[in-house]
Design a protein around this motif. Structure first.
Motif, PDB file in Angstrom:
ATOM      1  N   GLY B  13       0.789  -1.253  -0.009  1.00 52.95           N
ATOM      2  CA  GLY B  13      -0.030  -0.083  -0.542  1.00 52.95           C
ATOM      3  C   GLY B  13       0.919   1.478  -0.089  1.00 52.95           C
ATOM      4  O   GLY B  13       0.677   2.143   0.793  1.00 52.95           O
ATOM      5  N   CYS B  14       2.230   0.797  -0.523  1.00 50.90           N
ATOM      6  CA  CYS B  14       2.620   2.180  -0.380  1.00 50.90           C
ATOM      7  C   CYS B  14       2.585   3.846  -1.612  1.00 50.90           C
ATOM      8  O   CYS B  14       2.855   5.032  -1.643  1.00 50.90           O
ATOM      9  CB  CYS B  14       4.471   2.268  -0.776  1.00 50.90           C
ATOM     10  SG  CYS B  14       4.840   1.021  -2.554  1.00 50.90           S
ATOM     11  N   ARG B  15       1.799   3.377  -2.550  1.00 52.70           N
ATOM     12  CA  ARG B  15       1.086   3.878  -3.361  1.00 52.70           C
ATOM     13  C   ARG B  15       2.084   4.237  -4.595  1.00 52.70           C
ATOM     14  O   ARG B  15       2.452   5.611  -4.827  1.00 52.70           O
ATOM     15  CB  ARG B  15       0.852   5.065  -2.761  1.00 52.70           C
ATOM     16  CG  ARG B  15      -0.856   4.798  -2.280  1.00 52.70           C
ATOM     17  CD  ARG B  15      -1.611   5.631  -1.677  1.00 52.70           C
ATOM     18  NE  ARG B  15      -2.400   5.185  -0.705  1.00 52.70           N
ATOM     19  CZ  ARG B  15      -4.145   4.995  -1.416  1.00 52.70           C
ATOM     20  NH1 ARG B  15      -3.766   4.924  -2.559  1.00 52.70           N
ATOM     21  NH2 ARG B  15      -4.643   4.975  -0.619  1.00 52.70           N
ATOM     22  N   SER B  16       3.641   3.593  -4.585  1.00 58.16           N
ATOM     23  CA  SER B  16       4.471   4.256  -4.886  1.00 58.16           C
ATOM     24  C   SER B  16       3.863   4.299  -6.548  1.00 58.16           C
ATOM     25  O   SER B  16       4.499   4.915  -7.376  1.00 58.16           O
ATOM     26  CB  SER B  16       5.855   3.603  -5.391  1.00 58.16           C
ATOM     27  OG  SER B  16       6.234   3.210  -4.176  1.00 58.16           O
ATOM     28  N   ILE B  19       2.752   6.877  -7.523  1.00 59.57           N
ATOM     29  CA  ILE B  19       2.929   8.725  -8.179  1.00 59.57           C
ATOM     30  C   ILE B  19       3.896   8.774  -8.985  1.00 59.57           C
ATOM     31  O   ILE B  19       4.086   9.371 -10.620  1.00 59.57           O
ATOM     32  CB  ILE B  19       4.169   8.882  -7.406  1.00 59.57           C
ATOM     33  CG1 ILE B  19       3.131   8.682  -5.421  1.00 59.57           C
ATOM     34  CG2 ILE B  19       4.716  10.054  -6.909  1.00 59.57           C
ATOM     35  CD1 ILE B  19       2.761  10.071  -5.466  1.00 59.57           C
ATOM     36  N   GLU B 134       7.746  -0.843 -12.645  1.00 60.80           N
ATOM     37  CA  GLU B 134       9.022  -0.665 -11.999  1.00 60.80           C
ATOM     38  C   GLU B 134       9.049   0.237 -10.751  1.00 60.80           C
ATOM     39  O   GLU B 134       9.704  -0.150  -9.860  1.00 60.80           O
ATOM     40  CB  GLU B 134       9.812   0.883 -13.704  1.00 60.80           C
ATOM     41  CG  GLU B 134      11.104   0.633 -13.413  1.00 60.80           C
ATOM     42  CD  GLU B 134      11.223   1.832 -14.459  1.00 60.80           C
ATOM     43  OE1 GLU B 134      12.307   1.268 -15.642  1.00 60.80           O
ATOM     44  OE2 GLU B 134      10.994   3.065 -13.844  1.00 60.80           O
ATOM     45  N   ALA B 135       7.881   1.104 -10.293  1.00 56.03           N
ATOM     46  CA  ALA B 135       8.258   1.435  -9.429  1.00 56.03           C
ATOM     47  C   ALA B 135       7.959   0.564  -8.215  1.00 56.03           C
ATOM     48  O   ALA B 135       7.988   1.180  -7.143  1.00 56.03           O
ATOM     49  CB  ALA B 135       7.456   2.745  -9.358  1.00 56.03           C
TER      50      ALA B 135
END
Lengths: 625, 171
Positions: B13-16, B19, B134-135
């Motif tokens: 759940g880091c939302r990288s 972004i 990739e993120a």
């Protein structure tokens, strides 16, 4: 395709050791950085808050998700609070280093630290005079004891002023007082940072940042300046001398002892112990031709400045020194020491010796260092290294050829002496236009920038444009490695600066010391401003930290700007998640303290920004372009 | 074709991904510049949090073979690219009727506020691996052919079965 080593550093010695590391399957900071990519965007923007356990909270930088944390903190508040904590940590690191130097000084004055003495008596008396400590009818010991107490009191002071802030020009002092950012005490400001950033305390970005400036001033004109001055009294004020730098200073046939970290309290003793006849004899018995001490980072800069002890490298070369396979002991104290050295030294015969009561790492031989038995402990450390010499595996040894001569030791006192006792010749050169201004280039290495690329290119560009460069820390070492710290480097300078350097026999880039010695730059800037009857912010001067990475650098940047010097950062600080904070730092501060920050990763463009600011200041002073 | 496959058990759940997606679809394609852009760049992948399972799940366009959005789009703004088999969107044809959003089973057709047109995953044209994949720091997102992804899943399932056959085996 070029090997990765070429993309990672501009320095041939560094490239050679990176290739060796690759061949031997050894991991370095650059490999670990690649594994971190892509790095967290919230972290890079500074919009993540972990200050209370309702969080962690973060703000959506693109406005679709959360625009506030659970408590209601906006991106502006979170970014400002995080920045304040970085300043607090940086100021704490410098100032706690200073505290230990003063405690050593105090113990020495009380006869409890017999390994230390007074090397610069003149400075002792002048510092005492600044505190109004009378020298009449008093013994040196009494003066020393009283000065030690006065210095120690700076840390716990509640109402200020920190004595050395009085060295700033009158107009600057008035400005700080008007803004309410005059530091009241070193520890107090740092503690207040932690209080203000606690859940539910200071929640106005501008208000938070003003305290950041105050805290940073307690570092620059407090902790860092005290560290510099006390170390000068204890170990001598640096004077120009020659030395050599880069990994090539490591010896094929001598015991190599690396001193890495920041405090000269330890490294001074190691340098002395390495000349101890019994240890030299032991080294011979073990098959070595002698004992070679070499520095890394600022503890290296301290002994380089005062003894000409060679330096093996900058921050990012710490692992590479071990990778040469020729280091018997990596002796560390505090700050910028990578914990990775633990597993790395395990791959070679190197002993990783931690010494500070404050700092331990994985895989160390612990030899805790206390001032009371300083020299004995230093001997024990050097002995451990000597006894390790027979364990060196010749097949693993490869020392790069590169070692570069440099001229170092330019304390503010030494610079004034080189100028004939007053800043007037320098001021005349600046007024006449042969020297356009002064560039202060400092700071770390950062894997985000090709090693030394930012440092060397920025400095070369400045001197080419007749800007005299003063340098400290890893920038100084990078410049030394690139051959910029020799008088002959004047040939790389513009005509005007070249003439001045040749007349004085000095390099166009002056090594002023370790990172706490940026305080020397403040003292020099203040002396020049006072001689001209202007404020520091009026001087044709600019600062830069092209490859900065540490929290200490954030505090430094803040105190340099608060002192009135425009500063260009080469890596992006975690503040861009708040347009308000970013705008305040890069524009708003100009109207507050007469200087601001800029961010420019390209060293050539960064130099242009600095030159433009210098020209602007020249124009305002009525000097010809 | 390769698809963005999700392994929800790995999502923190880091939302990288969100972004990275927005940055990839910004003017500058740089995080530090994108935060100042107007209009704000829009993400096309969504982290959905399921409180009862304390789980975060990345949800993005499945590029369905028989995509309802392409069937209902009145102007042909949504269509299927013949060669890549991607479901693509042409903003210049979009009239902002949101019929596509009504029929999408995944709710991954969003709205570009300023232009009032639909936005959806385009699998990052020009990139070998989509920015979100990739993120992702935990590899919860994988860019793979379904057959390869299923192969991995099969191998994992087979491993569990094999462990069952030999109790105590450290396989």
């Amino acid at each position: 395709m070029k090997p990765k080593a070429y993309e990672r550093s501009i320095d041939p010695a560094t490239r050679a050791m990176l290739l060796k590391a690759e061949k031997e399957g050894i991991e370095t900071a650059w490999d670990r950085y690649e594994k971190q990519l892509p790095q967290c965007s919230f972290g890079q923007l500074g919009v993540c808050c972990r200050n209370c356990n309702m969080g962690p909270c973060r703000i959506d930088p693109f406005g679709e998700g959360a625009d506030k944390g659970v408590c209601g903190a906006t991106a502006d508040i979170i970014v400002a609070r995080n920045l304040l904590r970085m300043i607090a940590a940086g100021a704490a690191a410098h100032s706690d280093h200073a505290r230990d130097a003063v405690l050593t000084f105090k113990k020495m004055s009380g006869g409890e630290a017999g390994s230390y003495g007074i090397k610069d008596e003149a400075k002792l008396f002048s510092l005492a005079a600044e505190y109004g400590i009378s020298a009449e009818d008093r013994s040196k010991e009494e003066i020393t004891a009283e000065l030690a107490s006065a210095l120690l009191a700076e840390f716990g002071k509640q109402e200020g002023p920190i004595q050395y802030t009085r060295r700033a020009p009158e107009t600057r002092l008035r400005l700080w007082a008007e803004l309410g950012i005059e530091p009241r005490g070193i520890d107090r400001e740092i503690v207040e940072c932690m209080h203000r950033t606690h859940m539910g305390v200071d929640n106005d970005a501008t208000h938070i940042l003003l305290h950041g400036l105050r805290t940073s001033l307690s570092d620059g004109w407090g902790g860092s300046m005290i560290a510099t001055e006390v170390q000068d009294v204890l170990f001598g004020t640096p004077e120009p001398r020659k030395a050599t730098v880069n990994l090539g200073v490591l010896s094929e046939d001598k015991v190599n002892v690396i001193i890495h970290g920041h405090e000269p309290i330890l490294s001074e003793m190691i340098v002395e112990a390495a000349e101890d006849p019994t240890l030299l004899k032991l080294a011979k018995e073990k098959g070595a031709k002698g004992i070679n001490v070499a520095g890394i980072c600022c503890t290296g800069n301290e002994t380089l400045m005062r003894h000409g002890t060679p330096i093996a490298g900058t921050f990012l070369q710490q692992e590479l020194a071990v990778i040469t396979g020729a280091v018997e002991a990596m002796v560390v104290d505090v700050q910028c020491v990578m914990p990775a050295l633990g597993s790395l030294t395990g791959c070679y015969h190197t002993k990783f010796i931690s010494t500070s009561p404050k700092a331990d790492f994985p895989g160390t031989n612990r030899i805790e260092f206390h001032e009371e038995k300083a020299y004995e402990t230093a001997k024990e450390i050097v002995r451990t290294a000597v006894e390790n010499f027979p364990n060196r595996s010749p097949e693993k040894v490869s020392i790069p050829d590169e070692k570069q001569e440099c001229m170092v030791g330019f304390s503010a006192e030494a610079i004034l002496k080189a100028l004939g006792g007053t800043p007037t010749p320098l001021i005349d050169a600046i007024a006449g236009g042969s020297v356009k201004g002064i560039g202060a280039v400092v700071g770390c290495n950062n894997v985000k920038v090709q090693h030394n690329y930012g440092h060397v290119n920025l400095v070369k560009e400045l001197i080419k444009n007749n800007v005299l460069v003063v340098t400290t820390g890893c920038n100084a070492i990078a410049c030394a490695e690139a051959g910029l710290l020799v008088p002959e480097a004047a040939s790389m300078a513009g005509e005007g600066l070249k003439g001045v350097c040749e007349a004085l026999g000095i390099p166009p880039v002056l090594h002023m010391g370790s990172c706490v010695d940026i305080s020397r730059i403040l003292v020099l800037a203040s002396a020049i401003a006072k001689a001209l009857g202007v404020d520091i912010s009026d001087l044709p001067a600019a600062g830069a930290a092209p490859e900065w990475m540490s929290e200490k650098a954030v505090s430094i940047g803040a105190y340099v700007v608060s002192s009135g010097v425009y500063t260009v950062l080469g890596t992006v600080p975690p503040v861009l998640g708040s347009a308000a904070v970013a705008d305040l730092l890069t524009r708003g501060l100009d109207g507050v303290v007469g200087a601001s920050f800029a961010v420019e990763p390209d060293p050539f463009k960064a130099a242009s920004l600095m030159l433009a600011r210098i020209e602007e200041k020249r124009k305002a002073l009525g000097l010809k372009a | 074709m390769k698809e963005v496959m999700v392994r929800p058990e790995r999502c923190m759940g880091c939302r990288s991904c969100e972004i990275a997606c927005a940055v990839e679809h910004s003017e500058s394609k740089s995080l530090f510049a994108a935060v100042g852009e107007s209009p704000s760049p829009r993400k096309r992948i969504y982290i959905e949090y399921i409180p009862e399972h304390a789980a975060s799940v990345p949800v993005t366009c499945r590029h369905c073979e028989d995509a309802p959005c392409t069937t209902v789009c009145p102007t042909g703004a949504l269509s299927r690219e013949e060669i890549s088999r991607k479901v693509v969107h042409s903003p210049e044809l979009c009239i902002g009727c949101w019929t596509c959003s009504m029929v999408c089973n995944y709710g991954v057709i969003g709205r570009q506020k300023e232009a009032r047109v639909a936005v959806k995953c385009d699998l990052c044209p020009g990139r070998e691996v989509p920015a979100c994949v990739e993120a992702c720091p935990t590899n919860a997102l994988v860019y793979a052919e379904v057959k390869d992804f299923s192969g991995i899943k099969r191998a994992e399932a087979a491993l569990k079965l094999a462990r069952g056959m030999k109790p105590g085996s450290a396989l």
